[in-house]
Write an enzyme that holds these catalytic residues in place. Structure first.
Site, short mmCIF file in Angstrom:
data_model
loop_
_atom_site.label_atom_id
_atom_site.label_comp_id
_atom_site.label_asym_id
_atom_site.label_seq_id
_atom_site.Cartn_x
_atom_site.Cartn_y
_atom_site.Cartn_z
N ASP A 1 1.35 -1.42 0.39
CA ASP A 1 -0.17 0.16 -0.18
C ASP A 1 0.96 1.06 -0.13
OD1 ASP A 1 -2.60 -1.13 2.55
OD2 ASP A 1 -2.40 -1.64 0.37
N LYS B 1 -3.82 2.71 -2.34
CA LYS B 1 -4.95 3.17 -2.54
C LYS B 1 -5.44 4.94 -1.56
CE LYS B 1 -7.21 -0.23 -0.13
NZ LYS B 1 -8.23 -1.36 0.19
N MET C 1 -8.15 7.91 8.98
CA MET C 1 -8.56 8.40 7.55
C MET C 1 -10.28 9.61 8.21
SD MET C 1 -9.72 4.75 6.46
CE MET C 1 -10.43 4.05 7.83
N1 SAH Z 1 -3.87 -0.16 9.46
C1 SAH Z 1 -3.67 1.40 9.74
C2 SAH Z 1 -4.80 2.51 9.48
C3 SAH Z 1 -5.01 2.35 8.05
S1 SAH Z 1 -5.99 3.15 7.75
C4 SAH Z 1 -2.97 0.86 11.54
O1 SAH Z 1 -3.00 0.02 11.84
O2 SAH Z 1 -2.60 2.35 11.91
C5 SAH Z 1 -4.99 4.58 7.07
C6 SAH Z 1 -4.99 5.73 7.66
O3 SAH Z 1 -4.35 5.84 8.85
C7 SAH Z 1 -4.39 6.90 7.72
O4 SAH Z 1 -5.89 7.81 6.68
C8 SAH Z 1 -4.05 7.65 9.36
O5 SAH Z 1 -5.55 7.93 9.69
C9 SAH Z 1 -3.98 6.60 9.95
N2 SAH Z 1 -2.11 6.56 9.61
C10 SAH Z 1 -1.41 5.86 9.45
N3 SAH Z 1 -0.15 5.59 9.31
C11 SAH Z 1 0.18 6.86 10.45
C12 SAH Z 1 1.33 7.75 10.24
N4 SAH Z 1 2.53 7.09 9.98
N5 SAH Z 1 0.91 8.93 10.75
C13 SAH Z 1 -0.82 9.50 11.03
N6 SAH Z 1 -1.84 8.84 10.52
C14 SAH Z 1 -1.53 7.84 9.89
#
Ligand code: SAH
Length: 270
Positions: free
Chosen positions: A47, A69, A187
């Site tokens: 991703d 995506k 998100m």
């Molecule tokens: N599986 C991931 C989440 C995926 S959804 C997890 O467990 O972290 C994607 C969202 O995760 C983004 O829109 C943001 O809100 C958050 N996110 C993921 N990585 C991030 C990062 N390094 N910094 C800030 N927000 C993050």
């Protein structure tokens, strides 16, 4: 079957898929288990949330398939990703499905695992550090804190679009009103105005501290602190885009600016 055996190191065999959580970006936050799977991959399906530094750890001859995506522009639809994983496994490769954060936290890991298992492809699930946990630590915000916050909710701000184009605002807003609860939106940037309006309308104090963490744990990390009342202004002022985590609750102000300077990783970044 799930290849899960807590007493032995999981072996990655040909024809299997490993759904691996890569954490929020800093490669130091990979688990040793994730690292072991990454090092053995024949092909990686990844991703946009997986950082370049983590991609650099893949074996040199590993094939790379990008299925990144964005909310509006799904490059490869989920069905296509599911199908691709099965096809690659059937070619007898070690297939690494690398995801940001934890595969089972807003990562569709559950859906992919269901699809694989229903096609008789064995899969490993390797947890990763989820953004809410790591990004807050890196900016000195404790998710819970005695007498300040006794619970914490991770919630998606990516609300389902209805057929008529309207957003489904059907989240359990009433449970987010408790002032002693930390609320973390994943998100959530696009829907932030609606999120704030709903939270305030269902009883959350408009002066509740809140923070935006952009690209947490990565070199580009930015953090902006304010209150529910001015969070939208901060987004506009600083042109904040995803991936951004939104943290709401009194925990945001447990550490003040001067004490944050003494937190190791923050002072290193100065
Ligand atoms: N599986 C991931 C989440 C995926 S959804 C997890 O467990 O972290 C994607 C969202 O995760 C983004 O829109 C943001 O809100 C958050 N996110 C993921 N990585 C991030 C990062 N390094 N910094 C800030 N927000 C993050």
């Amino acid at each position: 079957m799930f290849n899960f055996n807590p007493s032995h190191k999981q072996a990655f065999k040909q024809g299997e898929v490993a759904l691996v959580g890569a954490g929020p970006g800093d490669p130091d936050l990979l688990t040793l288990q994730a690292f072991r799977f990454i090092k053995q991959a024949d092909v990686v399906v990844y991703d946009r949330l997986v950082s370049d530094e983590i991609m650099a750890l893949l074996p040199e001859n590993c094939e790379k398939v990008y299925v990144g995506k964005k909310q509006a522009d799904h490059r490869v639809p989920q069905d296509g990703i599911n199908q691709l994983l099965v096809e690659q496994a059937q070619l007898n490769k070690k297939v690494l499905r690398l995801k940001g954060g934890d595969p089972f936290v807003f990562g569709r890991g559950g859906e992919e695992a269901q699809f694989l298992l229903s096609h008789n492809v064995a899969c490993h699930i390797v947890p990763g550090m989820t953004a809410a946990s790591a990004c807050t630590s890196y900016v000195g915000i404790p998710l819970t804190h005695r007498n300040v916050s006794q619970s914490c909710t991770f919630i998606t701000g990516h609300l389902q679009s209805q057929k008529d184009g309207a957003s489904n605002t059907d989240l359990p807003w009433h449970i987010l009103a408790d002032q002693k609860q930390t609320v973390v939106f994943y998100m959530g940037v696009k829907n932030l105005p609606m999120i704030i309006a709903k939270m305030v309308a269902t009883g959350r104090n408009i002066n509740t501290p809140a923070a935006l963490i952009y690209k947490g744990t990565q070199k580009e990390q930015q953090v902006y602190k304010g209150q529910l009342s001015n969070l939208n202004d901060l987004v506009e002022q600083h042109n904040i885009k995803p991936p951004t985590l939104i943290v709401i609750g009194d925990v945001v102000n447990v550490f003040d600016e001067s004490s944050l300077k003494n937190i190791g990783y923050l002072s290193n970044n100065e």
